[in-house]
Design a protein around this motif. Structure first.
Motif, PDB file in Angstrom:
ATOM      1  N   UNK A   1       0.647 -40.003   4.331  1.00 42.51           N
ATOM      2  CA  UNK A   1      -0.653 -39.438   4.004  1.00 42.51           C
ATOM      3  C   UNK A   1      -1.719 -40.457   4.363  1.00 42.51           C
ATOM      4  N   UNK A   2      -2.962 -40.052   4.278  1.00 47.05           N
ATOM      5  CA  UNK A   2      -4.057 -40.953   4.629  1.00 47.05           C
ATOM      6  C   UNK A   2      -4.031 -42.214   3.779  1.00 47.05           C
ATOM      7  N   UNK A   3      -3.940 -42.030   2.467  1.00 44.36           N
ATOM      8  CA  UNK A   3      -3.983 -43.176   1.564  1.00 44.36           C
ATOM      9  C   UNK A   3      -2.723 -44.029   1.717  1.00 44.36           C
ATOM     10  N   UNK A   4      -1.566 -43.370   1.768  1.00 43.34           N
ATOM     11  CA  UNK A   4      -0.284 -44.085   1.755  1.00 43.34           C
ATOM     12  C   UNK A   4       0.182 -44.485   3.153  1.00 43.34           C
ATOM     13  N   UNK A   5      -0.451 -43.984   4.197  1.00 41.87           N
ATOM     14  CA  UNK A   5      -0.062 -44.169   5.600  1.00 41.87           C
ATOM     15  C   UNK A   5       1.391 -43.703   5.748  1.00 41.87           C
ATOM     16  N   UNK A   6       2.326 -44.603   6.044  1.00 42.36           N
ATOM     17  CA  UNK A   6       3.750 -44.238   6.093  1.00 42.36           C
ATOM     18  C   UNK A   6       4.445 -45.168   5.105  1.00 42.36           C
ATOM     19  N   UNK A   7       5.029 -44.599   4.082  1.00 41.72           N
ATOM     20  CA  UNK A   7       5.614 -45.399   3.009  1.00 41.72           C
ATOM     21  C   UNK A   7       7.095 -45.059   2.844  1.00 41.72           C
ATOM     22  N   UNK A   8       7.985 -46.048   3.063  1.00 40.61           N
ATOM     23  CA  UNK A   8       9.411 -45.774   2.925  1.00 40.61           C
ATOM     24  C   UNK A   8       9.805 -45.472   1.478  1.00 40.61           C
ATOM     25  N   UNK A   9      10.767 -44.583   1.319  1.00 41.30           N
ATOM     26  CA  UNK A   9      11.306 -44.269  -0.004  1.00 41.30           C
ATOM     27  C   UNK A   9      12.617 -45.032  -0.164  1.00 41.30           C
ATOM     28  N   UNK A  10      12.751 -45.744  -1.278  1.00 39.65           N
ATOM     29  CA  UNK A  10      13.960 -46.538  -1.502  1.00 39.65           C
ATOM     30  C   UNK A  10      14.930 -45.884  -2.471  1.00 39.65           C
ATOM     31  N   UNK A  11      14.374 -45.326  -3.536  1.00 39.42           N
ATOM     32  CA  UNK A  11      15.224 -44.770  -4.595  1.00 39.42           C
ATOM     33  C   UNK A  11      14.660 -43.451  -5.085  1.00 39.42           C
ATOM     34  N   UNK A  12      15.553 -42.584  -5.537  1.00 38.73           N
ATOM     35  CA  UNK A  12      15.129 -41.295  -6.082  1.00 38.73           C
ATOM     36  C   UNK A  12      15.856 -41.068  -7.402  1.00 38.73           C
ATOM     37  N   UNK A  13      15.118 -40.651  -8.426  1.00 38.62           N
ATOM     38  CA  UNK A  13      15.749 -40.322  -9.711  1.00 38.62           C
ATOM     39  C   UNK A  13      15.539 -38.866 -10.019  1.00 38.62           C
ATOM     40  N   UNK A  14      16.623 -38.258 -10.515  1.00 36.88           N
ATOM     41  CA  UNK A  14      16.577 -36.834 -10.823  1.00 36.88           C
ATOM     42  C   UNK A  14      17.386 -36.661 -12.097  1.00 36.88           C
ATOM     43  N   UNK A  15      16.689 -36.432 -13.205  1.00 44.88           N
ATOM     44  CA  UNK A  15      17.394 -36.408 -14.484  1.00 44.88           C
ATOM     45  C   UNK A  15      18.120 -37.728 -14.667  1.00 44.88           C
ATOM     46  N   UNK A  16      19.429 -37.633 -14.957  1.00 42.69           N
ATOM     47  CA  UNK A  16      20.199 -38.868 -15.173  1.00 42.69           C
ATOM     48  C   UNK A  16      20.738 -39.470 -13.874  1.00 42.69           C
ATOM     49  N   UNK A  17      20.599 -38.729 -12.763  1.00 47.70           N
ATOM     50  CA  UNK A  17      21.165 -39.221 -11.497  1.00 47.70           C
ATOM     51  C   UNK A  17      20.154 -40.062 -10.751  1.00 47.70           C
ATOM     52  N   UNK A  18      20.658 -41.074 -10.102  1.00 52.11           N
ATOM     53  CA  UNK A  18      19.793 -41.861  -9.234  1.00 52.11           C
ATOM     54  C   UNK A  18      20.516 -42.033  -7.902  1.00 52.11           C
ATOM     55  N   UNK A  19      19.792 -41.910  -6.814  1.00 56.62           N
ATOM     56  CA  UNK A  19      20.423 -42.229  -5.529  1.00 56.62           C
ATOM     57  C   UNK A  19      19.513 -43.097  -4.681  1.00 56.62           C
ATOM     58  N   UNK A  20      20.155 -43.865  -3.803  1.00 57.80           N
ATOM     59  CA  UNK A  20      19.441 -44.825  -2.953  1.00 57.80           C
ATOM     60  C   UNK A  20      19.403 -44.271  -1.538  1.00 57.80           C
ATOM     61  N   UNK A  21      18.286 -44.515  -0.869  1.00 55.84           N
ATOM     62  CA  UNK A  21      18.144 -44.062   0.521  1.00 55.84           C
ATOM     63  C   UNK A  21      18.485 -45.230   1.440  1.00 55.84           C
TER      64      UNK A  21
END
Ligand code: PLP
Ligand code: COI
Length: 361
Positions: free
Chosen positions: A307-327
């Motif tokens: 996005x304009x503000x964030x430019x290109x920002x890598x995603x490292x981790x995602x949490x969903x409820x109790x689950x977490x996964x790494x990219x």
């Protein structure tokens, strides 16, 4: 040229050079503002009038001003840069003007002539050109916005609007400074539904997203991922950024513009640049379960937000409820880095601008 001339009212008491130097040394995002603003009025039957470049200051609003009650408000976000050779430039301001008018139509507001929108942005950058921050990745973030200024409590589209542009010297959007951001998937709240305002850049979309963003922060994450409102299954976008997914065969997926997400100008530029780099980009629905499965199997190698503000920002981790996964390895990936370098390179005048995206000032 638009036919409306701007009246220039210089600031009687502009910020002193040494104070400004401190303010722009490490401005973070959205807390420091320049000395001036642009103001233009609209009235049904009269059209646009009273265009001014004036000292930035508070607005006086009657308590019955329509926006305070029914939230008829839209905005844009774009950046002015200094290219490596010191010239001032804006990135695709006409695309912002067009999206602004698309938002205006959705919110039953007056449209502004595209050239007047761009001239308003230019006029502000010109008068506040000493406010560009020197920090790496810094820019002058422009925030054009418009609200219903009619004083009336009946529920109807207003007959009067006020358009303004303010400017903020900015550095990185994410203050954590981490190499990759972490995301929280909202399972309780949605951002937009079919027929709603998801594709418009109206303040109301952000108001309704804040509780989910608050939850994300409380859980120790940077941003919230919204899922579709019907099945709670398809990834839509973040609170203020579009999403891309990169696979081990070098292809990319981004959610389609189905009316519930913002048609990002950065998203559009990334699709173009990725295709030109020989990568396949599919605009197709991608399910949250699939994202987790693909990240865990290694089929998905990178994910990034843009996005304009964030430019290109890598995603490292995602949490969903109790689950977490790494990219991937949890940090910036190669494709993300390559696309970011191309985009920033064009904005800074280091890479050929084959699409005439950069408007020199
Ligand atoms: N999605 C949302 C909800 C946004 O607020 C933004 C930021 O403007 C974007 C996506 C990215 O759009 P753009 O690339 O035009 O800044
Ligand atoms: C932008 O990127 O311009 C936005 O409006 C997003 C917001 C989160 C600052």
């Amino acid at each position: 040229m638009s036919s409306l001339a701007f009246t220039h009212l210089p600031h009687p008491n502009p910020t002193a050079d040494d104070v400004r130097a401190v303010a722009i040394a490490d401005p973070a995002f959205g807390r420091v503002f320049t000395d001036h603003m642009v103001s233009i009025r609209y009235k049904e039957g009269q059209g646009w009038y009273d265009a001014q470049v004036m000292p930035r200051g508070p607005l006086m609003l009657d308590p019955a001003t329509a926006v305070l009650h029914y939230a008829q408000e839209i905005f844009e976000g774009l950046k002015a840069y200094r290219t490596d050779d010191g010239q001032m430039a804006m990135f695709r301001p006409h695309a912002n003007a067009q999206r602004f008018n698309a938002s205006a139509r959705r919110m039953a507001m007056a449209e502004i002539p595209e050239e007047l929108f761009v001239e308003a942005c230019k006029a502000l950058v010109e008068v506040d050109k000493d406010w560009f921050p020197n920090v790496e990745g810094g820019a002058l973030y422009l925030r054009p916005f418009m609200y219903a200024s009619e004083v009336f409590l009946g529920v109807k589209p207003a007959s009067e609007y006020h358009f303004l542009v303010i400017a903020s010297p900015v550095g990185n959007y994410f203050k954590s400074g981490a190499p990759a951001v972490s995301l929280w998937v909202s399972e309780d709240y949605t951002r937009a539904a079919r027929g709603g305002t998801g594709a418009a850049k109206c303040g109301g979309n952000y108001a309704s997203s804040l509780i989910a963003q608050q939850e994300a922060i409380a859980q120790g994450h940077d941003q919230v991922v919204f899922l579709d409102a019907v099945e709670g299954r398809w990834i839509e976008e973040l609170g203020g950024m579009n999403m891309f997914f990169v696979f081990d065969d070098g292809s990319l997926v981004t959610p389609p513009l189905s009316g519930t997400i913002l048609p990002g100008i950065t998203r559009n530029a990334i699709i173009t640049l990725a295709r030109e780099a020989g990568l396949t980009v599919r605009e197709e629905a991608y399910a949250i379960d699939q994202w987790q499965a693909d990240a865990e199997s290694g089929r998905l190698t990178e994910s990034f937000a843009c996005g304009t503000a964030a430019v290109v920002t890598p995603v490292g981790k995602v949490s969903r409820g109790d689950h977490q996964f790494t990219i991937g390895a949890g940090g910036p990936g190669q494709v993300t880095q390559m696309l970011k370098e191309k985009l920033v390179g064009i904005q800074r005048g280091r890479v050929a601008d084959d699409h005439q995206w950069v408007l020199a000032l």
